[in-house]
Design a protein around this motif. Structure first.
Motif, PDB file in Angstrom:
ATOM      1  N   GLN A 225      12.304 -23.890  42.493  1.00 57.89           N
ATOM      2  CA  GLN A 225      11.094 -24.455  41.879  1.00 57.89           C
ATOM      3  C   GLN A 225       9.873 -24.250  42.767  1.00 57.89           C
ATOM      4  O   GLN A 225       8.792 -23.940  42.300  1.00 57.89           O
ATOM      5  CB  GLN A 225      11.327 -25.958  41.647  1.00 57.89           C
TER       6      GLN A 225
ATOM      7  N   PRO B 239      13.529 -36.062  32.531  1.00 52.00           N
ATOM      8  CA  PRO B 239      12.367 -36.602  33.234  1.00 52.00           C
ATOM      9  C   PRO B 239      12.330 -36.166  34.699  1.00 52.00           C
ATOM     10  O   PRO B 239      13.327 -35.696  35.245  1.00 52.00           O
ATOM     11  CB  PRO B 239      12.549 -38.120  33.124  1.00 52.00           C
ATOM     12  N   ASN B 240      11.174 -36.346  35.328  1.00 58.88           N
ATOM     13  CA  ASN B 240      11.040 -36.039  36.751  1.00 58.88           C
ATOM     14  C   ASN B 240      12.030 -36.878  37.549  1.00 58.88           C
ATOM     15  O   ASN B 240      12.201 -38.061  37.285  1.00 58.88           O
ATOM     16  CB  ASN B 240       9.618 -36.361  37.241  1.00 58.88           C
ATOM     17  N   GLY B 241      12.672 -36.238  38.493  1.00 56.89           N
ATOM     18  CA  GLY B 241      13.620 -36.961  39.326  1.00 56.89           C
ATOM     19  C   GLY B 241      14.980 -37.149  38.684  1.00 56.89           C
ATOM     20  O   GLY B 241      15.837 -37.858  39.224  1.00 56.89           O
ATOM     21  N   ALA B 242      15.217 -36.495  37.537  1.00 60.88           N
ATOM     22  CA  ALA B 242      16.492 -36.664  36.842  1.00 60.88           C
ATOM     23  C   ALA B 242      17.633 -35.999  37.602  1.00 60.88           C
ATOM     24  O   ALA B 242      18.805 -36.326  37.400  1.00 60.88           O
ATOM     25  CB  ALA B 242      16.403 -36.070  35.440  1.00 60.88           C
ATOM     26  N   GLY B 243      17.295 -35.031  38.448  1.00 63.80           N
ATOM     27  CA  GLY B 243      18.330 -34.297  39.166  1.00 63.80           C
ATOM     28  C   GLY B 243      18.508 -32.875  38.656  1.00 63.80           C
ATOM     29  O   GLY B 243      19.524 -32.236  38.936  1.00 63.80           O
ATOM     30  N   LYS B 244      17.520 -32.377  37.921  1.00 64.05           N
ATOM     31  CA  LYS B 244      17.625 -31.021  37.355  1.00 64.05           C
ATOM     32  C   LYS B 244      17.646 -29.972  38.464  1.00 64.05           C
ATOM     33  O   LYS B 244      18.538 -29.112  38.509  1.00 64.05           O
ATOM     34  CB  LYS B 244      16.435 -30.757  36.411  1.00 64.05           C
ATOM     35  N   SER B 245      16.664 -30.062  39.368  1.00 61.84           N
ATOM     36  CA  SER B 245      16.651 -29.099  40.477  1.00 61.84           C
ATOM     37  C   SER B 245      17.884 -29.276  41.346  1.00 61.84           C
ATOM     38  O   SER B 245      18.471 -28.292  41.823  1.00 61.84           O
ATOM     39  CB  SER B 245      15.408 -29.301  41.344  1.00 61.84           C
ATOM     40  N   THR B 246      18.276 -30.525  41.524  1.00 62.19           N
ATOM     41  CA  THR B 246      19.455 -30.799  42.348  1.00 62.19           C
ATOM     42  C   THR B 246      20.689 -30.125  41.753  1.00 62.19           C
ATOM     43  O   THR B 246      21.519 -29.574  42.492  1.00 62.19           O
ATOM     44  CB  THR B 246      19.670 -32.316  42.463  1.00 62.19           C
TER      45      THR B 246
ATOM     46  N   ILE C  55      23.006 -37.888  44.054  1.00 61.40           N
ATOM     47  CA  ILE C  55      21.989 -37.772  43.005  1.00 61.40           C
ATOM     48  C   ILE C  55      22.665 -37.451  41.676  1.00 61.40           C
ATOM     49  O   ILE C  55      22.298 -37.972  40.631  1.00 61.40           O
ATOM     50  CB  ILE C  55      20.976 -36.657  43.347  1.00 61.40           C
TER      51      ILE C  55
ATOM     52  N   GLN D 140      10.031 -27.861  31.907  1.00 68.55           N
ATOM     53  CA  GLN D 140       9.263 -29.028  31.462  1.00 68.55           C
ATOM     54  C   GLN D 140       8.595 -28.764  30.116  1.00 68.55           C
ATOM     55  O   GLN D 140       8.325 -29.699  29.366  1.00 68.55           O
ATOM     56  CB  GLN D 140       8.185 -29.401  32.496  1.00 68.55           C
TER      57      GLN D 140
ATOM     58  N   LYS E  54      20.583 -26.456  42.564  1.00 64.69           N
ATOM     59  CA  LYS E  54      20.910 -26.249  43.978  1.00 64.69           C
ATOM     60  C   LYS E  54      22.400 -26.454  44.214  1.00 64.69           C
ATOM     61  O   LYS E  54      22.999 -25.749  45.036  1.00 64.69           O
ATOM     62  CB  LYS E  54      20.108 -27.223  44.857  1.00 64.69           C
TER      63      LYS E  54
HETATM   64  N1  ATP Z   1      15.513 -32.531  49.812  1.00 64.11           N
HETATM   65  C1  ATP Z   1      15.774 -33.764  49.325  1.00 64.11           C
HETATM   66  N2  ATP Z   1      16.224 -34.725  50.150  1.00 64.11           N
HETATM   67  C2  ATP Z   1      16.501 -35.971  49.660  1.00 64.11           C
HETATM   68  N3  ATP Z   1      16.363 -36.325  48.380  1.00 64.11           N
HETATM   69  C3  ATP Z   1      15.921 -35.418  47.514  1.00 64.11           C
HETATM   70  C4  ATP Z   1      15.604 -34.086  47.943  1.00 64.11           C
HETATM   71  N4  ATP Z   1      15.174 -33.384  46.870  1.00 64.11           N
HETATM   72  C5  ATP Z   1      15.226 -34.229  45.833  1.00 64.11           C
HETATM   73  N5  ATP Z   1      15.676 -35.446  46.202  1.00 64.11           N
HETATM   74  C6  ATP Z   1      15.881 -36.601  45.333  1.00 64.11           C
HETATM   75  O1  ATP Z   1      16.773 -36.251  44.304  1.00 64.11           O
HETATM   76  C7  ATP Z   1      16.362 -36.811  43.078  1.00 64.11           C
HETATM   77  C8  ATP Z   1      16.348 -35.736  42.018  1.00 64.11           C
HETATM   78  O2  ATP Z   1      15.423 -34.741  42.414  1.00 64.11           O
HETATM   79  P1  ATP Z   1      15.285 -33.363  41.664  1.00 64.11           P
HETATM   80  O3  ATP Z   1      14.407 -32.505  42.489  1.00 64.11           O
HETATM   81  O4  ATP Z   1      16.631 -32.851  41.329  1.00 64.11           O
HETATM   82  O5  ATP Z   1      14.537 -33.807  40.350  1.00 64.11           O
HETATM   83  P2  ATP Z   1      14.079 -32.925  39.116  1.00 64.11           P
HETATM   84  O6  ATP Z   1      14.853 -33.388  37.941  1.00 64.11           O
HETATM   85  O7  ATP Z   1      14.126 -31.507  39.447  1.00 64.11           O
HETATM   86  O8  ATP Z   1      12.574 -33.417  38.966  1.00 64.11           O
HETATM   87  P3  ATP Z   1      11.236 -32.571  38.650  1.00 64.11           P
HETATM   88  O9  ATP Z   1      11.144 -32.494  37.192  1.00 64.11           O
HETATM   89  O10 ATP Z   1      10.174 -33.463  39.215  1.00 64.11           O
HETATM   90  O11 ATP Z   1      11.335 -31.281  39.336  1.00 64.11           O
HETATM   91  C9  ATP Z   1      15.008 -37.454  43.305  1.00 64.11           C
HETATM   92  O12 ATP Z   1      15.191 -38.847  43.317  1.00 64.11           O
HETATM   93  C10 ATP Z   1      14.582 -36.975  44.659  1.00 64.11           C
HETATM   94  O13 ATP Z   1      13.964 -38.022  45.379  1.00 64.11           O
END
Ligand code: ATP
Ligand code: MG
Lengths: 234, 334
Positions: free
Chosen positions: A85, A37-44, A18, A192, A47
């Motif tokens: 989150q 944006p959503n899904g950018a990988g911020k939470s990732t 990711i 956000q 983690k």
């Molecule tokens: N537990 C997981 N297993 C597999 N893929 C995941 C998992 N969590 C997130 N992803 C994928 O990782 C990518 C980034 O997710 P992430 O949660 O980091 O987004 P985000 O930037 O925090 O979005 P948001 O603003 O919606 O919280 C997404 O495409 C999501 O599908």
């Protein structure tokens, strides 16, 4: 020496990558804000810093010491706190028990820290005997942040602490984040509510598709028309 | 009044005895589920194993208890609890932990525990044979007959020595468990991990230690329940087969992952089971003179015959889950 220094971080879930080389640096006493944006990988990214997924490339350092792929419970001992989150409370336990769990590794400091957290979030003191699962969204966020503060971290990672909160509560949380930071805690937070968050940020990171898009001071990002157009809703 | 004494003997005491055994077993299953999220089928065999350990030590030192004035199996119980707790930790290290570390789905752990069941049953049969044994070796099981000081009451209340021990142990365990879970740091960490395992780790809780303590509690309570059952009835290798259904029913009825639910479920299953095989005709007999001749009270009037007792837990399961789909104490959904 920076408090936190992530360089070229690659990582993801299972085999799927990711993050494609993310850089992030926070100095002592700074507030860093990650937007995107959503899904950018911020939470990732948070983690990955907190050892909850495998970092395949790059490095993450806390005060110069590599913490890449170090387990979360060890990072707590090194002075880091994390508020996820979602699912960031123990719902069937009382507010006070939630906070006590935050100081699990320092049982002797529990009562002193409880006082400090209740001072920071007075509503929690009234609700201390109530199961955390029965609180409102804003109160739960307070419990979640309070829990992470109980270990007196030097670096606090927050994932969208104002998600779903009314403007009043949101400002309240931002004020508390500033207070926490003034007390000497480095903060890296995903938000956000980007404008308000960048306003209190020393550093801002715009992530998109698992890569750094812009990195600057919070004020500079707020004033950048490109960033405003694409990431701050005009 | 004689009928009431009959009811006390056959329902209150029998139900409390069965309920205590089920509760002690169900607590272990529910704790293992709440921490590791899988149904541990080998639990009933840990009970048999514990009872078997008591048998071995009692056979080695048959007179040891007499010196202290307690039954020898009770004296040996703490040793068996320690050994069974170690067995539980060993089983986890050898079979469940490697699977957990590889992030398998819970069903894989369930199947592994079925394998462990077969293995333990085989081992116990290999060393103990298939015969039925008494845990009282060269000792007598005390039977107390308590006369009721009411005129006209001929029957005494009957309770045996192991039954008294069992009920006392069950009360102590419930109180100790409550204290442990609500007042101690480790107990709270256990509840935290049951609520949200990821957040427990993020909070710095040593999840490995919590898992170990869970097995210690589950193993030692299993040894206690198995021993008390074997003292009350007899030690048989197939004990686990009869006990597995009611303790799982008790766990689910109480709400999976809820320790207090497991206790409530254990007593519920125990009492309903004894009530359903209870011969009501004896209670009705005093009414006979008032009834018209055409209505004769049959000799035996039980809801189900003793031979069908094993279906009762299923019945309770169905009824309770219709009324409360996640159990009495709102269990964690599997
Ligand atoms: N537990 C997981 N297993 C597999 N893929 C995941 C998992 N969590 C997130 N992803 C994928 O990782 C990518 C980034 O997710 P992430 O949660 O980091 O987004 P985000 O930037 O925090 O979005 P948001 O603003 O919606 O919280 C997404 O495409 C999501 O599908
Ligand atoms: Mg996110």
């Amino acid at each position: 020496m920076p408090l936190l220094e992530a360089t070229g971080v690659h990582g993801g879930y299972g085999g799927m990558n990711i993050l494609h080389g993310v850089d992030m640096t926070i100095n002592n006493d700074e507030i860093g804000v990650i937007i995107g944006p959503n899904g950018a990988g911020k939470s990732t990214m948070l983690k990955a810093i907190f050892g909850m997924l495998n970092v395949t490339e790059g490095d993450i350092k806390l005060r110069g010491e590599s913490i890449k792929n170090v387990a979360p419970n060890k990072l707590v001992h090194m002075g880091m706190g994390f508020v996820p989150q979602e699912k960031n409370i123990f719902p069937s336990m009382t507010v006070q028990e939630n906070l006590e769990m935050g100081a699990y590794i320092h049982p002797s400091r529990v009562s002193a820290m409880l006082e400090q957290v209740y001072e920071l979030f007075p509503p929690l003191k009234e609700k201390r005997r109530q199961p955390a699962g029965e609180l409102s969204g804003g109160q739960r966020q307070m419990v979640a942040m309070g829990r992470a503060l109980m270990v007196e971290p030097s670096l606090l990672l927050l994932d969208e602490p104002t998600a779903g909160l009314s403007p009043l509560y949101m400002n309240e949380i931002f004020t508390r984040v500033k207070d926490i930071n003034k007390a000497g805690v480095g903060v890296l937070m995903v938000e956000q509510n980007a404008k308000q968050a960048l306003a209190i940020a020393d550093k801002g990171f715009v992530l998109a598709a698992g890569q750094n898009r812009y990195t600057d001071t919070g004020q500079a990002l707020l004033n950048d028309p490109e960033v405003a157009k694409s990431f701050l809703g005009g | 009044m004689n009928e009431l004494v009959f009811f006390i003997n056959n329902v209150l005491i029998s139900g409390a005895v069965a309920g205590s055994i089920y509760a002690l077993g169900a607590v272990g299953i529910t704790l293992v589920f709440s921490i590791m999220r899988f149904a541990h089928f080998a639990h009933a065999d840990m009970m048999t194993f514990g009872a078997f350990m008591v048998f071995v030590f009692t056979a080695m030192f048959p007179g040891a208890g007499a010196a202290l004035g307690i039954p020898t199996p009770i004296l040996m119980l703490p040793i068996a609890m320690v050994i069974t707790a170690s067995l539980a930790i060993g089983l986890d290290k050898a079979f469940y932990k490697p699977l957990r570390d590889n992030g398998v789905k819970p069903i894989v752990l369930v199947i592994a525990s079925l394998g462990v069941t077969l293995m333990l049953q085989g081992l116990i049969r290999m060393f103990a044979g298939t015969s039925s044994r008494s845990l009282y070796i060269g000792e007598r099981k005390e039977i107390y007959r308590i006369d009721v000081p009411i005129e006209g009451v001929l029957r005494p209340i009957i309770i045996t020595d192991p039954q008294i021990w069992l009920i006392a142990f069950a009360v102590i365990v419930v109180v100790a468990l409550h204290y442990f879970l609500t007042k101690t740091r480790m107990g709270k960490a256990m509840r935290a991990m049951s609520d949200n395992a990821d957040l427990a780790q993020v909070s710095g809780i040593n999840t490995k230690a919590v898992i170990m303590v869970t097995w210690i509690i589950a193993g030692s309570l299993a040894a206690m329940a198995g021993t008390m059952l074997a003292m009350d009835v007899a030690l048989q290798p197939q004990l686990s087969f009869f006990i597995l259904l009611p303790i799982f029913a008790a766990t689910i009825v109480g709400g999976v992952g809820q320790p207090y639910g497991a206790i409530a479920g254990g007593y519920l299953v125990g009492f309903v089971e004894t009530l359903s095989v209870f011969n009501w005709s004896i209670l009705l007999r005093p009414l006979a003179p008032m009834l018209p001749d055409a209505l004769e009270i049959p000799r035996s009037l039980a809801l189900v015959g003793t031979e069908y007792k094993i279906v009762v837990p299923f019945f309770i399961l169905v009824v309770v889950l219709i009324w409360r789909p996640t159990g009495i104490f709102k269990g964690k959904v599997i």
